[in-house]
Scaffold this motif. Structure first.
Motif, PDB file in Angstrom:
ATOM      1  N   GLU A   1     -27.272  35.157 -64.921  1.00 16.87           N
ATOM      2  CA  GLU A   1     -25.909  35.040 -64.392  1.00 16.87           C
ATOM      3  C   GLU A   1     -25.237  36.410 -64.289  1.00 16.87           C
ATOM      4  O   GLU A   1     -24.550  36.709 -63.311  1.00 16.87           O
ATOM      5  CB  GLU A   1     -25.118  34.129 -65.334  1.00 16.87           C
ATOM      6  CG  GLU A   1     -23.903  33.523 -64.700  1.00 16.87           C
ATOM      7  CD  GLU A   1     -23.217  32.588 -65.691  1.00 16.87           C
ATOM      8  OE1 GLU A   1     -22.938  33.040 -66.821  1.00 16.87           O
ATOM      9  OE2 GLU A   1     -23.001  31.412 -65.349  1.00 16.87           O
ATOM     10  N   GLN A   2     -25.453  37.210 -65.334  1.00 13.18           N
ATOM     11  CA  GLN A   2     -24.850  38.549 -65.307  1.00 13.18           C
ATOM     12  C   GLN A   2     -25.456  39.418 -64.204  1.00 13.18           C
ATOM     13  O   GLN A   2     -24.762  40.228 -63.590  1.00 13.18           O
ATOM     14  CB  GLN A   2     -25.040  39.230 -66.669  1.00 13.18           C
ATOM     15  CG  GLN A   2     -24.076  38.710 -67.723  1.00 13.18           C
ATOM     16  CD  GLN A   2     -24.344  39.363 -69.066  1.00 13.18           C
ATOM     17  OE1 GLN A   2     -25.505  39.536 -69.452  1.00 13.18           O
ATOM     18  NE2 GLN A   2     -23.272  39.710 -69.763  1.00 13.18           N
ATOM     19  N   ALA A   3     -26.744  39.236 -63.990  1.00 15.42           N
ATOM     20  CA  ALA A   3     -27.387  40.011 -62.923  1.00 15.42           C
ATOM     21  C   ALA A   3     -26.752  39.676 -61.573  1.00 15.42           C
ATOM     22  O   ALA A   3     -26.461  40.564 -60.749  1.00 15.42           O
ATOM     23  CB  ALA A   3     -28.883  39.740 -62.892  1.00 15.42           C
ATOM     24  N   VAL A   4     -26.520  38.379 -61.366  1.00 12.24           N
ATOM     25  CA  VAL A   4     -25.876  37.954 -60.117  1.00 12.24           C
ATOM     26  C   VAL A   4     -24.459  38.527 -60.040  1.00 12.24           C
ATOM     27  O   VAL A   4     -24.034  39.059 -58.999  1.00 12.24           O
ATOM     28  CB  VAL A   4     -25.863  36.409 -60.007  1.00 12.24           C
ATOM     29  CG1 VAL A   4     -24.994  35.961 -58.835  1.00 12.24           C
ATOM     30  CG2 VAL A   4     -27.290  35.875 -59.860  1.00 12.24           C
ATOM     31  N   THR A   5     -23.750  38.432 -61.141  1.00  9.90           N
ATOM     32  CA  THR A   5     -22.378  38.955 -61.161  1.00  9.90           C
ATOM     33  C   THR A   5     -22.358  40.462 -60.883  1.00  9.90           C
ATOM     34  O   THR A   5     -21.446  40.980 -60.238  1.00  9.90           O
ATOM     35  CB  THR A   5     -21.712  38.667 -62.522  1.00  9.90           C
ATOM     36  OG1 THR A   5     -21.942  37.292 -62.858  1.00  9.90           O
ATOM     37  CG2 THR A   5     -20.218  38.917 -62.467  1.00  9.90           C
TER      38      THR A   5
ATOM     39  N   GLU B   1     -22.480  40.903 -57.285  1.00  7.19           N
ATOM     40  CA  GLU B   1     -21.186  40.485 -56.701  1.00  7.19           C
ATOM     41  C   GLU B   1     -20.101  41.531 -56.938  1.00  7.19           C
ATOM     42  O   GLU B   1     -19.325  41.854 -56.032  1.00  7.19           O
ATOM     43  CB  GLU B   1     -20.752  39.146 -57.307  1.00  7.19           C
ATOM     44  CG  GLU B   1     -21.586  37.977 -56.809  1.00  7.19           C
ATOM     45  CD  GLU B   1     -21.357  36.697 -57.645  1.00  7.19           C
ATOM     46  OE1 GLU B   1     -21.906  35.653 -57.262  1.00  7.19           O
ATOM     47  OE2 GLU B   1     -20.628  36.763 -58.664  1.00  7.19           O
ATOM     48  N   LYS B   2     -20.048  42.029 -58.147  1.00  2.28           N
ATOM     49  CA  LYS B   2     -18.991  43.008 -58.465  1.00  2.28           C
ATOM     50  C   LYS B   2     -19.228  44.338 -57.738  1.00  2.28           C
ATOM     51  O   LYS B   2     -18.277  45.022 -57.347  1.00  2.28           O
ATOM     52  CB  LYS B   2     -18.942  43.246 -59.981  1.00  2.28           C
ATOM     53  CG  LYS B   2     -18.218  42.131 -60.728  1.00  2.28           C
ATOM     54  CD  LYS B   2     -18.036  42.511 -62.181  1.00  2.28           C
ATOM     55  CE  LYS B   2     -17.438  41.381 -63.003  1.00  2.28           C
ATOM     56  NZ  LYS B   2     -16.084  40.973 -62.561  1.00  2.28           N
ATOM     57  N   THR B   3     -20.499  44.689 -57.615  1.00  6.82           N
ATOM     58  CA  THR B   3     -20.795  45.902 -56.839  1.00  6.82           C
ATOM     59  C   THR B   3     -20.313  45.716 -55.403  1.00  6.82           C
ATOM     60  O   THR B   3     -19.657  46.592 -54.824  1.00  6.82           O
ATOM     61  CB  THR B   3     -22.313  46.191 -56.839  1.00  6.82           C
ATOM     62  OG1 THR B   3     -22.766  46.304 -58.191  1.00  6.82           O
ATOM     63  CG2 THR B   3     -22.616  47.472 -56.083  1.00  6.82           C
ATOM     64  N   ASN B   4     -20.620  44.545 -54.875  1.00  7.62           N
ATOM     65  CA  ASN B   4     -20.174  44.280 -53.507  1.00  7.62           C
ATOM     66  C   ASN B   4     -18.664  44.378 -53.374  1.00  7.62           C
ATOM     67  O   ASN B   4     -18.141  44.978 -52.425  1.00  7.62           O
ATOM     68  CB  ASN B   4     -20.664  42.906 -53.042  1.00  7.62           C
ATOM     69  CG  ASN B   4     -20.306  42.658 -51.578  1.00  7.62           C
ATOM     70  OD1 ASN B   4     -20.408  43.561 -50.757  1.00  7.62           O
ATOM     71  ND2 ASN B   4     -19.874  41.449 -51.266  1.00  7.62           N
TER      72      ASN B   4
ATOM     73  N   GLN C   1     -20.178  51.146 -62.401  1.00  9.50           N
ATOM     74  CA  GLN C   1     -18.853  50.649 -62.796  1.00  9.50           C
ATOM     75  C   GLN C   1     -18.882  49.118 -62.813  1.00  9.50           C
ATOM     76  O   GLN C   1     -18.360  48.484 -63.736  1.00  9.50           O
ATOM     77  CB  GLN C   1     -17.797  51.150 -61.811  1.00  9.50           C
ATOM     78  CG  GLN C   1     -16.377  50.925 -62.295  1.00  9.50           C
ATOM     79  CD  GLN C   1     -15.341  51.406 -61.291  1.00  9.50           C
ATOM     80  OE1 GLN C   1     -15.589  51.459 -60.085  1.00  9.50           O
ATOM     81  NE2 GLN C   1     -14.179  51.755 -61.800  1.00  9.50           N
ATOM     82  N   ALA C   2     -19.507  48.542 -61.816  1.00  9.74           N
ATOM     83  CA  ALA C   2     -19.629  47.079 -61.748  1.00  9.74           C
ATOM     84  C   ALA C   2     -20.428  46.572 -62.948  1.00  9.74           C
ATOM     85  O   ALA C   2     -20.095  45.542 -63.554  1.00  9.74           O
ATOM     86  CB  ALA C   2     -20.315  46.663 -60.443  1.00  9.74           C
TER      87      ALA C   2
END
Ligand SMILES: Nc1ncnc2c1ncn2[C@@H]1O[C@H](COP(=O)(O)OP(=O)(O)O)[C@@H](O)[C@H]1O
Ligand SMILES: Nc1ncnc2c1ncn2[C@@H]1O[C@H](COP(=O)(O)OP(=O)(O)O)[C@@H](O)[C@H]1O
Ligand SMILES: [Mg+2]
Ligand SMILES: [Mg+2]
Ligand SMILES: [Mg+2]
Ligand SMILES: [Mg+2]
Lengths: 331, 206, 331, 206
Positions: free
Chosen positions: D6-10, D13-16, D196-197
């Motif tokens: 889940e964190q990998a996906v996040t 997403e946050k990088t995006n 940062q993400a």
């Protein structure tokens, strides 16, 4: 004004020198003139085709010199019709005895200068015929006015008259073929930015960042109206509509298409326009047999383009397909 | 008012001076409703015409005009080249065998020039071209009464300014249709300079 | 930013559609890709030539597809190298079993993306060779840096590698011919105005009315220095000097010349430059055998040009002369 | 600090999110010393990567990174596409058979990513490329002590800012030579956003 030139007064002469050096096998300059002719002119037993006009429309007109197209191109100053003494030099140099055919765009200056040369040539016993190209639908047609301008459709006249002459057509037949092109060809253009004649130092008009000039010619003149810039498809639609609505009945016909860049428009954008033109014509059941996308009849560094449709019949298709080997036009 | 060979040469010289000093203005006028080359065209043509006639010897006014015609015709190009070329050619033909040129001769020459130009340009008065200046000037000269420098300038200037309010139906400005209104015709302006120069020649002769 | 486009994201796709519609007899699009290939690809018994790179350089690269030149062109986004999955599609589509030759301009992105595709292709058993074009002398050459850029000289590589392949050359022979071009070709460019990537909305740099950017590439990047604009002859002299001074010994040699417009420069100005280049080379006893003037490798709507010299030998002259029939390059 | 699927996906997403909101800034940085497409490239690539990973089911972190790699590789192009593609591919390969990812695993993965990128780009530290950010971050993670979100951001940010004063010898900015000095490297900036993400992900997990 930023230009890669030396003295504005020398632009045409230096350009012609540069052309002659670039195409030494194809063209030669008639010494002391602004005329380029086919290296092997006069071509025996062939009607010769002479075109020309002001400079600033490159590759028109000298780029169309070659087998299957022009025998000579006469260059005037920037956007200024050449003088009769230059035109007559061209006529004399290319006439093989079969006569000379003049392709004239419908500008008062071109018409008068070429016609004066024609009168002089006829007085010398050379047979001369001519066609006046007026494909631009942006301008209302009326017999009381100057009439319409000749723009990119002129290239189709070069091709078809040139092919007819190369195929052994008589002066009369060449004229008929050229007149058929004129009768079946319609164009319209738009500018996104103006252009500057070297000697003038500034452009004829200014456009805001969100404006375009619709119904533009090829001499940097203002167009017929100013509008807000729109997506490519909408601009193409506006031009295409005017072309289709005009007096040629394109319904269910076969057409040759030209999307002509005016000078500063990237080719990628011309292809985007071409895509729209094709999809729209196909929707309407109009069949595109030939397509030409590129810079064929420019207006110095103007950004913008024109769309030309020519309704074709079997003979015109054959003449379009016929071999041509000019620097700026190959088949 | 008789025109001498010397005056004919001076006319060309003075016209050139006016054209050169108004080159940019003529171009600006042409930029508004044409293609922006009229100043360049006129300057190129009259520069050469002056060079030719001031360095040659002439017996007749017709001779001066013939050379002027030839140079203008082969140096200007565009619409104005054949028109000014025709004008001087027609004048030279009309004056060909006249050793001296009276006012009536000159009026006839201008009339001939006007006809030649109208024919060459297929234009009539009122179409926002240089014809709009030549026409009233020809009429004025033909009239014969009170022909003087001041009046000539007045007639030509008024005619030139009158082109401002008309819609072009001949020449490049015709493509603009209604948008051509509100701008003075560039060719009418250069024709005005021609007649202003003529008036200056007359004044000097007074 | 004024452009004849619809959505910036659709520019490349719509351009490729427009190209395919313009040249239906010459090219076809590999469905779902940004690859155009020769209509008749793969061509039996011929080494296939694949080129490509970012879009915005039109007619490069798809305009060079055709007999005697490229078999495929891979288009990236504007000024962005295409991705390996696109390049591999091209390789697969054109390989006839004789192997595939990649023409890569020396940009990190192009090199990496093409090399990754090459690795994938080799893993599939396709023989692949490549050349890296780096003709731009504006950038110092040093083995510790990225090295020099590939610019207009790439078109000579297309022509000569293409002709060699058309003549039946093996993959190794094609590679040798291409390497000979790279070793003997030098270019340098100048910009009079910048250009704008559609998605970026504004140009990378601004120039004052009297400034030019010398040593420009073809991606709208700043050049190596900024100078006051000068007469055409002086600008041409500056570029030519740098090209001649570089590591190729042009002394008393035979050369092919290309004066390449970057997008918005009128052809008339290119011919003025060509005139100077010819007169200068002839002064120096360098013999020009072939001349190319026009827009061959552009940078969107940038005003400016580059000068390319290629020192030629007998084989190269023959290959230059060999027939070629691409939309943007005919012999 | 363990990384979950889940964190990998996040993370992606946050990088995006950071890339999208800084798209124009990245482009501006690239306009100064490159060709001005870095914002467009990153935005196109991470938009698709996010779309892919948030709509798929994954068993392992390696799986998330594999899809991310594939999308980045086929959507970005340019120099940054193969580099970010390689980075995620190398990380996915390193973590391939790991059902859970410890900090040491992750540090090893980043080390592998760095090596892959250096090889692909033939670049070393100090050449004003994204390597200049990946290198100290890899060192920092490997070090193992005091690894926390705040420190990670600090290290990455300092490294990114350090690129300002160097002369580029790799990538497009190298063509500018001395003129590349005084500008932050665009790829280092997007790499900074990536870390940062990651720090944000860690913070949420605390
Ligand atoms: N058919 C015509 N009859 C008379 N004068 C004309 C005609 N067409 C144009 N002119 C005159 O020529 C002038 C333009 O000259 P110029 O700019 O030198 O040529 P061009 O229009 O070919 O660029 C116009 O202002 C007008 O006075
Ligand atoms: N050889 C290389 N090794 C590592 N990173 C590189 C290399 N070349 C370029 N980069 C990175 O890529 C970034 C540019 O990416 P981008 O603008 O998307 O691609 P392009 O340079 O092809 O336009 C640079 O800022 C730099 O950080
Ligand atoms: Mg004109
Ligand atoms: Mg004019
Ligand atoms: Mg790029
Ligand atoms: Mg970039």
């Amino acid at each position: 004004m930023k230009k890669v030139i030396n003295n504005p007064d020398d632009v045409v002469r230096e350009m012609l020198e540069g052309m002659t050096l670039a195409y030494p096998e194809q063209v030669r300059n008639l010494e002391g003139t602004t005329v380029l002719v086919r290296k092997d002119a006069p071509v025996d037993n062939k009607v010769a085709i002479v075109s020309g006009g002001g400079s600033g429309h490159e590759p028109a007109h000298a780029g169309y010199i070659g087998p299957g197209m022009l025998d000579a191109a006469v260059a005037g100053e920037m956007f200024t019709s050449p003088t009769p003494d230059q035109v007559i030099e061209a006529i004399r140099a290319v006439d093989s005895g079969q006569g000379v055919f003049l392709v004239i765009k419908n500008y008062t200056g071109d018409v008068m200068n070429f016609e004066m040369a024609r009168e002089m040539a006829e007085a010398e016993g050379i047979s001369v015929e001519q066609v006046i190209v007026n494909d631009d639908v942006a301008v209302e047609d009326s017999s009381f006015t100057t009439g319409r301008r000749g723009i990119a459709g002129t290239v189709f006249v070069h091709k078809i008259a040139g092919a007819k002459a190369a195929a052994g057509g008589s002066l009369k037949e060449v004229k008929e073929a050229a007149e058929k092109v004129v009768a079946n060809t319609r164009s319209m253009g738009v500018a996104l930015s103006p252009c500057t004649i070297p000697g003038a130092g500034k452009p004829n008009f200014q456009l805001e960042d969100d404006e375009m000039e619709v119904g533009i010619g090829i001499h940097g003149e203002p167009g017929t109206k100013r509008e807000k810039i729109a997506p490519a498809d909408d601009i193409a639609e506006e031009l295409l509509q005017k072309v289709l609505e005009d007096s040629v009945d394109f319904d269910k016909s076969e057409v040759a298409v030209m999307v002509n860049g005016l000078g500063a428009t990237p080719e990628s954008e011309l292809f985007i326009v071409n895509r729209y033109v094709h999809s729209k014509l196909s929707e309407k059941g109009i069949n595109v047999t030939h397509t030409f996308v590129g810079e064929y009849m420019t207006s110095l560094e103007m950004a913008g383009f024109s769309i030309t449709l020519m309704k074709v019949d079997e003979e015109m298709k054959q003449l379009l397909d016929a071999e041509a080997a000019a620097p700026a036009f190959h088949r | 008012m008789v025109m001498t060979v010397e005056q004919a040469v001076t006319w060309v010289e003075k016209t050139n001076a006016l054209v050169q000093s108004n080159k940019e203005y003529l171009t600006e006028l042409d930029q508004a409703i044409g293609d922006g080359d009229h100043g360049l065209n006129m300057s190129r043509g009259f520069q050469e015409a002056e060079a030719k006639v001031s360095s040659s010897e002439y017996e007749t006014v017709g001779g001066v005009f013939k050379d002027t015609a030839t140079v203008l015709m082969s140096k200007i190009g565009g619409a104005s080249g054949p028109l000014y070329g025709t004008a001087f050619l027609k004048m030279s033909m009309f004056l060909r065998d006249k050793p001296s040129v009276t006012q009536a001769d000159f009026a006839g020459a201008v009339e001939e020039a006007l006809n030649g130009m109208k024919q060459r340009g297929k234009a009539e008065q009122g179409e926002k071209t240089m014809i709009d200046v030549w026409h009233p000037v020809a009429d004025f000269l033909k009239n014969g009464q009170n022909v003087n420098a001041g009046k000539l300038v007045e007639v030509a200037e008024k005619a030139m300014e009158g082109t401002k309010d008309t819609v072009a139906t001949k020449g490049r400005a015709a493509y603009l249709q209604e948008r051509s209104k509100g701008h003075i015709d560039p060719g009418s302006t250069s024709s005005f300079y021609l007649f202003q120069a003529l008036a200056d020649v007359w004044k000097e002769g007074e």
